[in-house]
Design an enzyme around this catalytic site. Structure first.
Site, mmCIF file in Angstrom:
data_model
loop_
_atom_site.group_PDB
_atom_site.id
_atom_site.type_symbol
_atom_site.label_atom_id
_atom_site.label_comp_id
_atom_site.label_asym_id
_atom_site.label_seq_id
_atom_site.Cartn_x
_atom_site.Cartn_y
_atom_site.Cartn_z
ATOM 1 N N GLU A 4 -5.057 -1.382 5.783
ATOM 2 C CA GLU A 4 -5.077 -1.854 4.395
ATOM 3 C C GLU A 4 -4.862 -3.363 4.254
ATOM 4 O OE1 GLU A 4 -2.679 0.560 1.822
ATOM 5 O OE2 GLU A 4 -3.872 2.333 2.243
ATOM 6 N N TYR B 95 -6.840 7.211 -1.964
ATOM 7 C CA TYR B 95 -5.835 7.901 -2.785
ATOM 8 C C TYR B 95 -6.290 8.204 -4.206
ATOM 9 C CZ TYR B 95 -2.391 7.194 0.863
ATOM 10 O OH TYR B 95 -1.722 7.249 2.059
ATOM 11 N N ARG C 192 -1.937 9.706 13.935
ATOM 12 C CA ARG C 192 -2.121 8.270 13.725
ATOM 13 C C ARG C 192 -0.752 7.671 13.424
ATOM 14 N NH1 ARG C 192 -3.331 5.186 8.610
ATOM 15 N NH2 ARG C 192 -3.868 3.121 9.366
ATOM 16 N N HIS D 28 0.532 -2.353 10.720
ATOM 17 C CA HIS D 28 0.804 -1.640 9.466
ATOM 18 C C HIS D 28 1.949 -2.384 8.766
ATOM 19 C CE1 HIS D 28 0.104 2.449 7.427
ATOM 20 N NE2 HIS D 28 0.896 1.766 6.613
ATOM 21 N N ASN E 140 -8.749 4.661 3.928
ATOM 22 C CA ASN E 140 -7.573 5.192 3.248
ATOM 23 C C ASN E 140 -7.959 5.400 1.799
ATOM 24 O OD1 ASN E 140 -6.321 4.635 5.678
ATOM 25 N ND2 ASN E 140 -4.751 3.296 4.831
#
Ligand code: LGS
Length: 457
Positions: A164, A292, A77, A119, A290
Protein backbone atom coordinates in the site's frame (compact mmCIF):
# COMPACT_ATOMS: atom_id res chain seq x y z
CA UNK A 1 -20.49 -29.90 -1.68
CA UNK A 2 -18.49 -27.46 -3.77
CA UNK A 3 -20.43 -25.77 -6.51
CA UNK A 4 -18.16 -22.79 -7.08
CA UNK A 5 -14.77 -24.43 -7.47
CA UNK A 6 -11.58 -22.37 -7.82
CA UNK A 7 -8.71 -23.19 -10.23
CA UNK A 8 -6.33 -25.91 -9.18
CA UNK A 9 -3.40 -24.52 -7.21
CA UNK A 10 -5.32 -21.40 -6.08
CA UNK A 11 -3.54 -20.03 -2.99
CA UNK A 12 -5.82 -19.82 0.05
CA UNK A 13 -4.04 -17.61 2.52
CA UNK A 14 -4.17 -15.34 5.52
CA UNK A 15 -2.14 -12.16 6.03
CA UNK A 16 -0.51 -10.10 8.80
CA UNK A 17 2.29 -7.56 9.11
CA UNK A 18 5.31 -7.33 11.39
CA UNK A 19 4.58 -4.26 13.52
CA UNK A 20 0.95 -5.25 13.94
CA UNK A 21 1.67 -8.64 15.56
CA UNK A 22 5.29 -9.24 16.53
CA UNK A 23 5.93 -7.20 19.68
CA UNK A 24 9.44 -7.82 21.14
CA UNK A 25 10.49 -4.45 19.79
CA UNK A 26 13.85 -4.51 21.56
CA UNK A 27 14.71 -8.20 21.06
CA UNK A 28 17.84 -9.57 19.38
CA UNK A 29 19.22 -6.26 18.15
CA UNK A 30 16.08 -4.81 16.54
CA UNK A 31 16.30 -1.10 15.81
CA UNK A 32 13.55 1.51 16.08
CA UNK A 33 10.99 2.08 13.36
CA UNK A 34 8.87 5.14 12.59
CA UNK A 35 5.87 3.29 14.01
CA UNK A 36 7.62 2.81 17.38
CA UNK A 37 8.26 6.54 17.50
CA UNK A 38 4.79 7.50 16.25
CA UNK A 39 2.88 5.15 18.56
CA UNK A 40 4.86 6.45 21.55
CA UNK A 41 3.94 10.05 20.69
CA UNK A 42 0.84 11.08 22.68
CA UNK A 43 -2.24 11.79 20.56
CA UNK A 44 -1.25 9.64 17.59
CA UNK A 45 -2.83 6.28 18.44
CA UNK A 46 -6.16 5.80 20.18
CA UNK A 47 -5.76 5.23 23.94
CA UNK A 48 -2.00 5.62 23.62
CA UNK A 49 -1.65 2.01 22.45
CA UNK A 50 1.47 0.73 20.65
CA UNK A 51 3.07 -2.40 19.20
CA UNK A 52 5.56 -3.06 22.02
CA UNK A 53 3.87 -6.35 22.91
CA UNK A 54 1.14 -6.65 20.27
CA UNK A 55 0.30 -10.35 19.76
CA UNK A 56 3.69 -11.47 21.08
CA UNK A 57 4.03 -13.33 17.80
CA UNK A 58 7.84 -13.02 17.94
CA UNK A 59 7.89 -15.63 20.69
CA UNK A 60 4.63 -17.41 19.79
CA UNK A 61 5.17 -17.83 16.04
CA UNK A 62 5.32 -21.63 16.19
CA UNK A 63 1.98 -21.83 18.00
CA UNK A 64 0.50 -19.38 15.45
CA UNK A 65 1.74 -21.39 12.48
CA UNK A 66 0.39 -24.60 14.04
CA UNK A 67 -3.01 -22.94 14.39
CA UNK A 68 -2.94 -21.82 10.74
CA UNK A 69 -2.11 -25.34 9.67
CA UNK A 70 -4.85 -26.86 11.83
CA UNK A 71 -7.40 -24.57 10.18
CA UNK A 72 -6.34 -25.75 6.72
CA UNK A 73 -4.80 -22.55 5.35
CA UNK A 74 -2.25 -23.13 2.57
CA UNK A 75 -0.42 -19.79 2.33
CA UNK A 76 0.71 -17.06 4.71
CA UNK A 77 1.56 -13.47 3.81
CA UNK A 78 3.63 -11.80 6.52
CA UNK A 79 6.01 -8.85 6.46
CA UNK A 80 9.66 -8.55 7.33
CA UNK A 81 10.66 -5.86 9.78
CA UNK A 82 13.36 -3.74 8.12
CA UNK A 83 14.62 -2.41 11.51
CA UNK A 84 14.99 -5.99 12.77
CA UNK A 85 17.05 -6.97 9.73
CA UNK A 86 19.13 -3.84 9.15
CA UNK A 87 19.11 -1.63 12.26
CA UNK A 88 21.34 1.38 11.63
CA UNK A 89 22.01 0.09 8.11
CA UNK A 90 24.01 -2.97 9.14
CA UNK A 91 22.87 -6.58 8.87
CA UNK A 92 21.53 -8.04 12.10
CA UNK A 93 21.80 -11.81 12.17
CA UNK A 94 19.34 -12.09 15.06
CA UNK A 95 16.60 -10.48 12.96
CA UNK A 96 17.25 -12.67 9.94
CA UNK A 97 17.26 -15.77 12.14
CA UNK A 98 13.72 -15.06 13.30
CA UNK A 99 12.42 -15.01 9.73
CA UNK A 100 14.43 -18.14 8.89
CA UNK A 101 12.76 -19.93 11.80
CA UNK A 102 9.36 -18.63 10.76
CA UNK A 103 9.82 -19.71 7.12
CA UNK A 104 11.09 -23.14 8.18
CA UNK A 105 8.12 -23.63 10.48
CA UNK A 106 5.71 -22.66 7.70
CA UNK A 107 7.33 -24.97 5.17
CA UNK A 108 7.29 -27.87 7.64
CA UNK A 109 3.57 -27.22 8.15
CA UNK A 110 2.95 -27.27 4.39
CA UNK A 111 2.18 -23.53 4.25
CA UNK A 112 3.72 -21.44 1.44
CA UNK A 113 5.39 -18.25 2.72
CA UNK A 114 4.71 -14.95 0.91
CA UNK A 115 6.92 -12.20 2.35
CA UNK A 116 6.33 -8.44 2.10
CA UNK A 117 9.48 -6.35 2.54
CA UNK A 118 7.85 -3.07 3.49
CA UNK A 119 4.66 -2.87 5.51
CA UNK A 120 5.16 0.68 6.87
CA UNK A 121 7.89 0.21 9.51
CA UNK A 122 10.72 2.37 8.10
CA UNK A 123 13.88 2.35 10.24
CA UNK A 124 13.80 5.58 12.24
CA UNK A 125 17.33 6.58 11.21
CA UNK A 126 16.22 6.56 7.56
CA UNK A 127 13.33 8.85 8.43
CA UNK A 128 15.80 11.11 10.24
CA UNK A 129 17.82 11.22 7.02
CA UNK A 130 14.74 12.38 5.07
CA UNK A 131 12.48 9.31 4.93
CA UNK A 132 10.59 8.40 1.76
CA UNK A 133 10.66 12.00 0.44
CA UNK A 134 14.44 11.47 0.11
CA UNK A 135 15.47 9.59 -3.02
CA UNK A 136 18.26 7.81 -1.18
CA UNK A 137 15.72 5.78 0.84
CA UNK A 138 14.80 3.87 -2.33
CA UNK A 139 18.45 2.79 -2.75
CA UNK A 140 18.66 1.75 0.91
CA UNK A 141 15.56 -0.39 0.25
CA UNK A 142 17.34 -2.11 -2.64
CA UNK A 143 20.28 -2.89 -0.29
CA UNK A 144 17.82 -4.37 2.21
CA UNK A 145 16.17 -6.44 -0.56
CA UNK A 146 19.56 -7.92 -1.49
CA UNK A 147 20.22 -8.91 2.13
CA UNK A 148 16.80 -10.50 2.47
CA UNK A 149 17.02 -12.33 -0.87
CA UNK A 150 20.41 -13.76 0.08
CA UNK A 151 19.35 -14.86 3.57
CA UNK A 152 15.84 -16.16 2.90
CA UNK A 153 15.71 -16.86 -0.84
CA UNK A 154 16.23 -20.59 -0.37
CA UNK A 155 13.01 -20.73 1.66
CA UNK A 156 10.85 -17.87 0.38
CA UNK A 157 10.02 -17.73 -3.34
CA UNK A 158 7.13 -15.23 -3.34
CA UNK A 159 7.94 -11.60 -2.54
CA UNK A 160 5.98 -8.38 -2.29
CA UNK A 161 8.10 -5.23 -2.31
CA UNK A 162 5.89 -2.47 -0.87
CA UNK A 163 2.50 -2.77 0.79
CA UNK A 164 0.00 0.00 0.00
CA UNK A 165 2.41 2.71 -1.12
CA UNK A 166 -0.59 5.11 -1.25
CA UNK A 167 -0.96 4.80 2.52
CA UNK A 168 2.76 5.16 3.25
CA UNK A 169 3.00 8.28 1.11
CA UNK A 170 -0.28 10.08 1.69
CA UNK A 171 -1.30 8.99 5.20
CA UNK A 172 2.32 9.19 6.34
CA UNK A 173 3.35 12.52 4.80
CA UNK A 174 0.15 14.40 3.75
CA UNK A 175 -2.62 13.74 6.30
CA UNK A 176 -0.26 12.71 9.09
CA UNK A 177 -2.58 9.91 10.22
CA UNK A 178 0.21 7.35 9.94
CA UNK A 179 3.90 7.47 10.81
CA UNK A 180 5.90 9.64 10.49
CA UNK A 181 2.86 11.91 10.90
CA UNK A 182 3.90 14.79 8.63
CA UNK A 183 1.45 17.12 6.87
CA UNK A 184 3.04 18.22 3.63
CA UNK A 185 1.55 17.36 0.23
CA UNK A 186 4.93 18.30 -1.34
CA UNK A 187 6.71 15.67 0.75
CA UNK A 188 3.93 13.14 0.12
CA UNK A 189 4.20 13.25 -3.69
CA UNK A 190 7.96 12.77 -3.41
CA UNK A 191 7.38 9.84 -1.06
CA UNK A 192 4.93 8.24 -3.49
CA UNK A 193 7.45 8.28 -6.33
CA UNK A 194 10.31 7.03 -4.18
CA UNK A 195 8.22 4.13 -2.81
CA UNK A 196 7.57 3.08 -6.40
CA UNK A 197 11.24 3.58 -7.26
CA UNK A 198 12.11 1.38 -4.28
CA UNK A 199 9.87 -1.30 -5.76
CA UNK A 200 11.50 -0.87 -9.17
CA UNK A 201 15.01 -1.20 -7.75
CA UNK A 202 14.18 -4.17 -5.50
CA UNK A 203 12.04 -6.29 -7.83
CA UNK A 204 14.94 -7.43 -10.09
CA UNK A 205 16.98 -8.32 -7.00
CA UNK A 206 14.16 -10.44 -5.59
CA UNK A 207 13.46 -12.06 -8.97
CA UNK A 208 17.00 -13.39 -9.31
CA UNK A 209 17.05 -17.17 -9.74
CA UNK A 210 13.68 -18.65 -8.92
CA UNK A 211 12.27 -15.68 -6.98
CA UNK A 212 8.90 -14.21 -7.93
CA UNK A 213 8.05 -10.62 -7.07
CA UNK A 214 5.40 -7.93 -7.28
CA UNK A 215 3.96 -4.96 -5.36
CA UNK A 216 0.75 -4.74 -3.32
CA UNK A 217 -1.09 -1.43 -3.87
CA UNK A 218 -4.47 -0.73 -2.26
CA UNK A 219 -7.08 -0.24 -4.94
CA UNK A 220 -10.60 1.11 -4.52
CA UNK A 221 -13.68 1.05 -6.65
CA UNK A 222 -14.48 4.73 -7.21
CA UNK A 223 -17.74 6.30 -8.33
CA UNK A 224 -18.97 9.88 -8.55
CA UNK A 225 -21.80 10.93 -6.22
CA UNK A 226 -23.71 12.30 -9.23
CA UNK A 227 -23.10 12.80 -12.93
CA UNK A 228 -22.45 16.51 -12.49
CA UNK A 229 -19.23 17.65 -14.13
CA UNK A 230 -17.73 18.61 -10.79
CA UNK A 231 -18.43 15.22 -9.24
CA UNK A 232 -17.08 13.44 -12.31
CA UNK A 233 -13.89 15.47 -12.02
CA UNK A 234 -13.65 14.71 -8.29
CA UNK A 235 -13.97 10.98 -9.04
CA UNK A 236 -11.32 11.26 -11.76
CA UNK A 237 -8.91 12.83 -9.28
CA UNK A 238 -9.48 10.23 -6.57
CA UNK A 239 -9.36 7.30 -8.98
CA UNK A 240 -6.26 8.89 -10.46
CA UNK A 241 -4.33 9.15 -7.21
CA UNK A 242 -5.61 5.97 -5.58
CA UNK A 243 -5.59 3.58 -8.54
CA UNK A 244 -4.23 4.79 -11.88
CA UNK A 245 -1.11 6.47 -10.46
CA UNK A 246 0.09 3.10 -9.12
CA UNK A 247 -1.31 0.82 -11.83
CA UNK A 248 0.01 2.90 -14.73
CA UNK A 249 3.44 3.23 -13.12
CA UNK A 250 3.80 -0.45 -12.26
CA UNK A 251 2.18 -1.98 -15.33
CA UNK A 252 2.83 0.62 -18.06
CA UNK A 253 5.91 2.41 -16.82
CA UNK A 254 4.33 5.87 -16.94
CA UNK A 255 2.23 8.16 -14.75
CA UNK A 256 -1.22 9.22 -16.00
CA UNK A 257 -0.95 12.66 -17.57
CA UNK A 258 -3.98 14.08 -15.77
CA UNK A 259 -2.63 13.01 -12.36
CA UNK A 260 0.78 14.51 -13.16
CA UNK A 261 -1.12 17.75 -13.90
CA UNK A 262 -3.10 17.52 -10.65
CA UNK A 263 0.17 17.05 -8.74
CA UNK A 264 2.15 19.77 -10.54
CA UNK A 265 1.39 22.42 -7.86
CA UNK A 266 3.20 20.17 -5.37
CA UNK A 267 6.42 19.98 -7.37
CA UNK A 268 5.85 16.47 -8.65
CA UNK A 269 7.48 16.98 -12.02
CA UNK A 270 10.86 17.69 -10.46
CA UNK A 271 10.84 14.39 -8.58
CA UNK A 272 10.94 11.93 -11.48
CA UNK A 273 14.41 11.38 -12.99
CA UNK A 274 15.43 9.84 -16.31
CA UNK A 275 15.28 6.05 -16.17
CA UNK A 276 12.99 5.88 -13.12
CA UNK A 277 9.86 4.88 -15.01
CA UNK A 278 11.64 2.05 -16.84
CA UNK A 279 12.64 0.66 -13.45
CA UNK A 280 9.20 1.09 -11.90
CA UNK A 281 7.49 -0.47 -14.91
CA UNK A 282 10.01 -3.32 -15.12
CA UNK A 283 8.95 -6.96 -15.18
CA UNK A 284 7.01 -8.40 -12.24
CA UNK A 285 5.57 -11.87 -11.74
CA UNK A 286 2.27 -10.80 -10.19
CA UNK A 287 0.42 -7.83 -8.76
CA UNK A 288 -1.09 -7.93 -5.28
CA UNK A 289 -4.38 -6.11 -4.79
CA UNK A 290 -5.53 -4.98 -1.36
CA UNK A 291 -9.25 -4.33 -1.59
CA UNK A 292 -11.65 -3.22 1.14
CA UNK A 293 -14.27 -0.81 -0.14
CA UNK A 294 -15.60 1.76 -2.59
CA UNK A 295 -15.17 5.53 -2.52
CA UNK A 296 -18.25 7.52 -3.58
CA UNK A 297 -16.87 10.91 -4.37
CA UNK A 298 -18.40 14.39 -4.33
CA UNK A 299 -17.01 17.82 -5.15
CA UNK A 300 -19.08 19.33 -2.32
CA UNK A 301 -16.55 20.16 0.35
CA UNK A 302 -19.01 19.73 3.21
CA UNK A 303 -19.33 15.98 2.74
CA UNK A 304 -17.58 13.40 4.92
CA UNK A 305 -14.12 11.96 5.00
CA UNK A 306 -13.14 8.31 5.03
CA UNK A 307 -11.74 7.67 8.48
CA UNK A 308 -8.10 6.65 8.37
CA UNK A 309 -7.38 7.43 12.02
CA UNK A 310 -9.41 8.70 14.95
CA UNK A 311 -7.41 11.94 14.74
CA UNK A 312 -7.77 12.57 10.99
CA UNK A 313 -7.51 16.25 10.16
CA UNK A 314 -5.52 17.15 7.05
CA UNK A 315 -6.38 15.75 3.61
CA UNK A 316 -4.42 12.80 2.21
CA UNK A 317 -5.35 13.86 -1.34
CA UNK A 318 -3.00 16.42 -2.94
CA UNK A 319 -4.83 17.99 -5.87
CA UNK A 320 -8.18 16.83 -4.51
CA UNK A 321 -8.36 18.28 -1.02
CA UNK A 322 -11.74 19.83 -1.88
CA UNK A 323 -13.22 16.41 -2.48
CA UNK A 324 -15.44 14.65 0.04
CA UNK A 325 -16.68 11.11 0.42
CA UNK A 326 -20.37 10.40 0.67
CA UNK A 327 -22.20 7.37 1.89
CA UNK A 328 -23.24 5.13 -0.98
CA UNK A 329 -26.05 3.51 1.02
CA UNK A 330 -24.40 0.15 1.64
CA UNK A 331 -23.94 -1.53 5.02
CA UNK A 332 -20.74 -0.56 6.83
CA UNK A 333 -18.18 -2.43 8.92
CA UNK A 334 -16.97 -1.37 12.36
CA UNK A 335 -14.51 0.96 10.57
CA UNK A 336 -17.42 2.74 8.88
CA UNK A 337 -16.24 1.46 5.49
CA UNK A 338 -18.95 0.34 3.07
CA UNK A 339 -19.21 -3.30 2.11
CA UNK A 340 -19.10 -3.58 -1.68
CA UNK A 341 -18.04 -6.92 -3.15
CA UNK A 342 -19.16 -5.72 -6.60
CA UNK A 343 -16.34 -3.18 -6.35
CA UNK A 344 -13.80 -5.99 -6.07
CA UNK A 345 -15.15 -7.60 -9.25
CA UNK A 346 -15.00 -4.18 -10.92
CA UNK A 347 -11.36 -3.62 -9.90
CA UNK A 348 -10.21 -7.10 -10.91
CA UNK A 349 -11.85 -7.05 -14.33
CA UNK A 350 -10.65 -3.50 -14.93
CA UNK A 351 -7.01 -4.35 -14.18
CA UNK A 352 -7.22 -7.46 -16.35
CA UNK A 353 -8.82 -5.58 -19.25
CA UNK A 354 -7.02 -2.24 -19.23
CA UNK A 355 -3.48 -3.30 -18.38
CA UNK A 356 -0.92 -5.73 -19.81
CA UNK A 357 -1.73 -9.16 -18.48
CA UNK A 358 -0.20 -10.05 -15.13
CA UNK A 359 -1.26 -12.72 -12.61
CA UNK A 360 -3.12 -11.18 -9.68
CA UNK A 361 -3.46 -12.00 -6.00
CA UNK A 362 -5.87 -10.50 -3.52
CA UNK A 363 -3.18 -9.74 -0.95
CA UNK A 364 -5.69 -8.31 1.57
CA UNK A 365 -9.43 -8.33 2.01
CA UNK A 366 -11.40 -8.46 5.21
CA UNK A 367 -13.45 -6.55 7.74
CA UNK A 368 -13.50 -5.27 11.31
CA UNK A 369 -16.60 -6.05 13.35
CA UNK A 370 -17.33 -5.96 17.05
CA UNK A 371 -16.93 -9.53 18.24
CA UNK A 372 -18.54 -10.94 21.33
CA UNK A 373 -17.18 -13.95 23.12
CA UNK A 374 -20.03 -16.17 24.34
CA UNK A 375 -19.02 -19.29 26.29
CA UNK A 376 -15.58 -19.13 24.69
CA UNK A 377 -17.02 -19.00 21.15
CA UNK A 378 -17.12 -16.09 18.68
CA UNK A 379 -19.87 -16.29 16.09
CA UNK A 380 -18.71 -13.61 13.64
CA UNK A 381 -21.29 -14.17 10.93
CA UNK A 382 -20.85 -10.61 9.55
CA UNK A 383 -17.13 -11.16 8.87
CA UNK A 384 -17.90 -14.57 7.39
CA UNK A 385 -20.52 -13.05 5.06
CA UNK A 386 -18.13 -10.25 4.07
CA UNK A 387 -15.46 -12.75 3.06
CA UNK A 388 -17.92 -15.10 1.38
CA UNK A 389 -19.35 -12.27 -0.74
CA UNK A 390 -15.87 -11.12 -1.77
CA UNK A 391 -14.81 -14.68 -2.60
CA UNK A 392 -17.92 -14.99 -4.77
CA UNK A 393 -16.78 -11.80 -6.55
CA UNK A 394 -13.36 -13.42 -7.07
CA UNK A 395 -15.03 -16.51 -8.48
CA UNK A 396 -17.04 -14.39 -10.91
CA UNK A 397 -13.91 -12.49 -11.94
CA UNK A 398 -12.06 -15.75 -12.66
CA UNK A 399 -15.04 -16.91 -14.74
CA UNK A 400 -14.71 -13.63 -16.65
CA UNK A 401 -11.10 -14.46 -17.47
CA UNK A 402 -9.19 -12.65 -14.71
CA UNK A 403 -5.90 -14.48 -13.92
CA UNK A 404 -6.45 -14.50 -10.14
CA UNK A 405 -4.02 -16.86 -8.41
CA UNK A 406 -4.84 -16.52 -4.74
CA UNK A 407 -6.65 -14.76 -1.90
CA UNK A 408 -5.27 -13.66 1.49
CA UNK A 409 -7.80 -12.83 4.18
CA UNK A 410 -6.89 -9.84 6.34
CA UNK A 411 -6.16 -10.84 8.94
CA UNK A 412 -5.11 -14.17 10.36
CA UNK A 413 -5.67 -12.78 13.86
CA UNK A 414 -6.80 -9.59 15.57
CA UNK A 415 -3.90 -7.16 15.82
CA UNK A 416 -2.68 -3.58 16.23
CA UNK A 417 -4.80 -1.60 13.78
CA UNK A 418 -2.47 1.40 13.40
CA UNK A 419 -4.09 4.67 14.58
CA UNK A 420 -7.02 2.72 16.01
CA UNK A 421 -4.90 0.57 18.30
CA UNK A 422 -6.33 -2.77 19.44
CA UNK A 423 -9.98 -1.71 19.42
CA UNK A 424 -10.65 -2.72 15.82
CA UNK A 425 -10.64 -6.47 15.22
CA UNK A 426 -10.00 -7.80 11.71
CA UNK A 427 -8.94 -11.31 12.72
CA UNK A 428 -10.32 -14.69 11.73
CA UNK A 429 -8.78 -15.67 15.05
CA UNK A 430 -9.69 -13.76 18.22
CA UNK A 431 -6.87 -12.58 20.47
CA UNK A 432 -7.33 -11.95 24.19
CA UNK A 433 -4.60 -9.37 24.79
CA UNK A 434 -4.58 -10.01 28.55
CA UNK A 435 -3.66 -13.67 28.17
CA UNK A 436 -2.54 -13.84 24.49
CA UNK A 437 -5.02 -16.68 24.06
CA UNK A 438 -5.98 -17.30 20.44
CA UNK A 439 -9.53 -18.51 19.69
CA UNK A 440 -10.61 -19.25 16.13
CA UNK A 441 -13.86 -17.43 15.30
CA UNK A 442 -16.57 -19.12 13.20
CA UNK A 443 -15.11 -17.36 10.15
CA UNK A 444 -11.72 -19.07 10.71
CA UNK A 445 -13.22 -22.55 10.75
CA UNK A 446 -15.38 -21.76 7.74
CA UNK A 447 -12.45 -20.26 5.80
CA UNK A 448 -10.29 -23.29 6.56
CA UNK A 449 -13.04 -25.50 5.17
CA UNK A 450 -13.31 -23.39 1.99
CA UNK A 451 -9.51 -23.58 1.59
CA UNK A 452 -9.46 -27.35 1.98
CA UNK A 453 -12.22 -27.89 -0.56
CA UNK A 454 -10.86 -25.21 -2.93
CA UNK A 455 -14.22 -23.59 -3.46
CA UNK A 456 -17.42 -22.13 -2.13
CA UNK A 457 -20.44 -24.32 -1.42
O1 LGS B 1 -4.42 -3.56 9.06
C1 LGS B 1 -4.42 -2.91 7.83
C2 LGS B 1 -5.66 -3.22 7.05
C3 LGS B 1 -6.97 -2.95 7.68
O2 LGS B 1 -7.72 -2.22 6.67
C4 LGS B 1 -3.22 -3.32 6.98
O3 LGS B 1 -2.02 -3.21 7.68
C5 LGS B 1 -3.14 -2.44 5.76
O4 LGS B 1 -2.25 -3.01 4.82
C6 LGS B 1 -4.49 -2.11 5.12
O5 LGS B 1 -4.51 -0.72 4.92
N1 LGS B 1 -5.67 -2.39 5.88
C7 LGS B 1 -6.88 -1.85 5.69
N2 LGS B 1 -7.17 -1.09 4.72
C8 LGS B 1 -8.34 -0.41 4.45
C9 LGS B 1 -7.96 1.02 4.27
C10 LGS B 1 -9.13 1.86 4.29
C11 LGS B 1 -8.71 3.29 4.44
C12 LGS B 1 -9.69 4.16 3.85
C13 LGS B 1 -9.08 5.51 3.69
C14 LGS B 1 -9.18 6.05 2.33
C15 LGS B 1 -9.16 7.53 2.35
Amino acid sequence: MTTRGFPEGFAWGVATSAYQIEGSTAADGRGTSIWDTFAHTPGRVLNGENGDVANDHYTRYAEDVALMASLGVGAYRFSLSWPRIMPGGTVNQGGLDFYRRLADTLLEAGITPYATLYHWDLPQELEDAGGWPARDTAYRFADYAAVVREALGDRVKHWFTVNEPWCSAFLGYASGDHAPGLRSPELAVRAAHHLLLAHGLAAPVLREGDGLAGAAPNLYAVSPASDSELDLDAARRIDGLQNRFFLDALLRGSYPEDVVRDLAPFGFEDVVQAGDMELIGGPIDFLGVNYYSRHTVSAESDGGVVATSPFASASPWPGASHVSFVHGGRPVTDMGWEVDPGGLHEILTRVAKEYPSVPLYITENGAAYVDTVVDGEIDDHERLSYIEAHLAACHDAIADGVPLKGYFAWSFMDNFEWGWGYGKRFGLVHVDYETQKRTPKSSARWYGQISRQNGLP
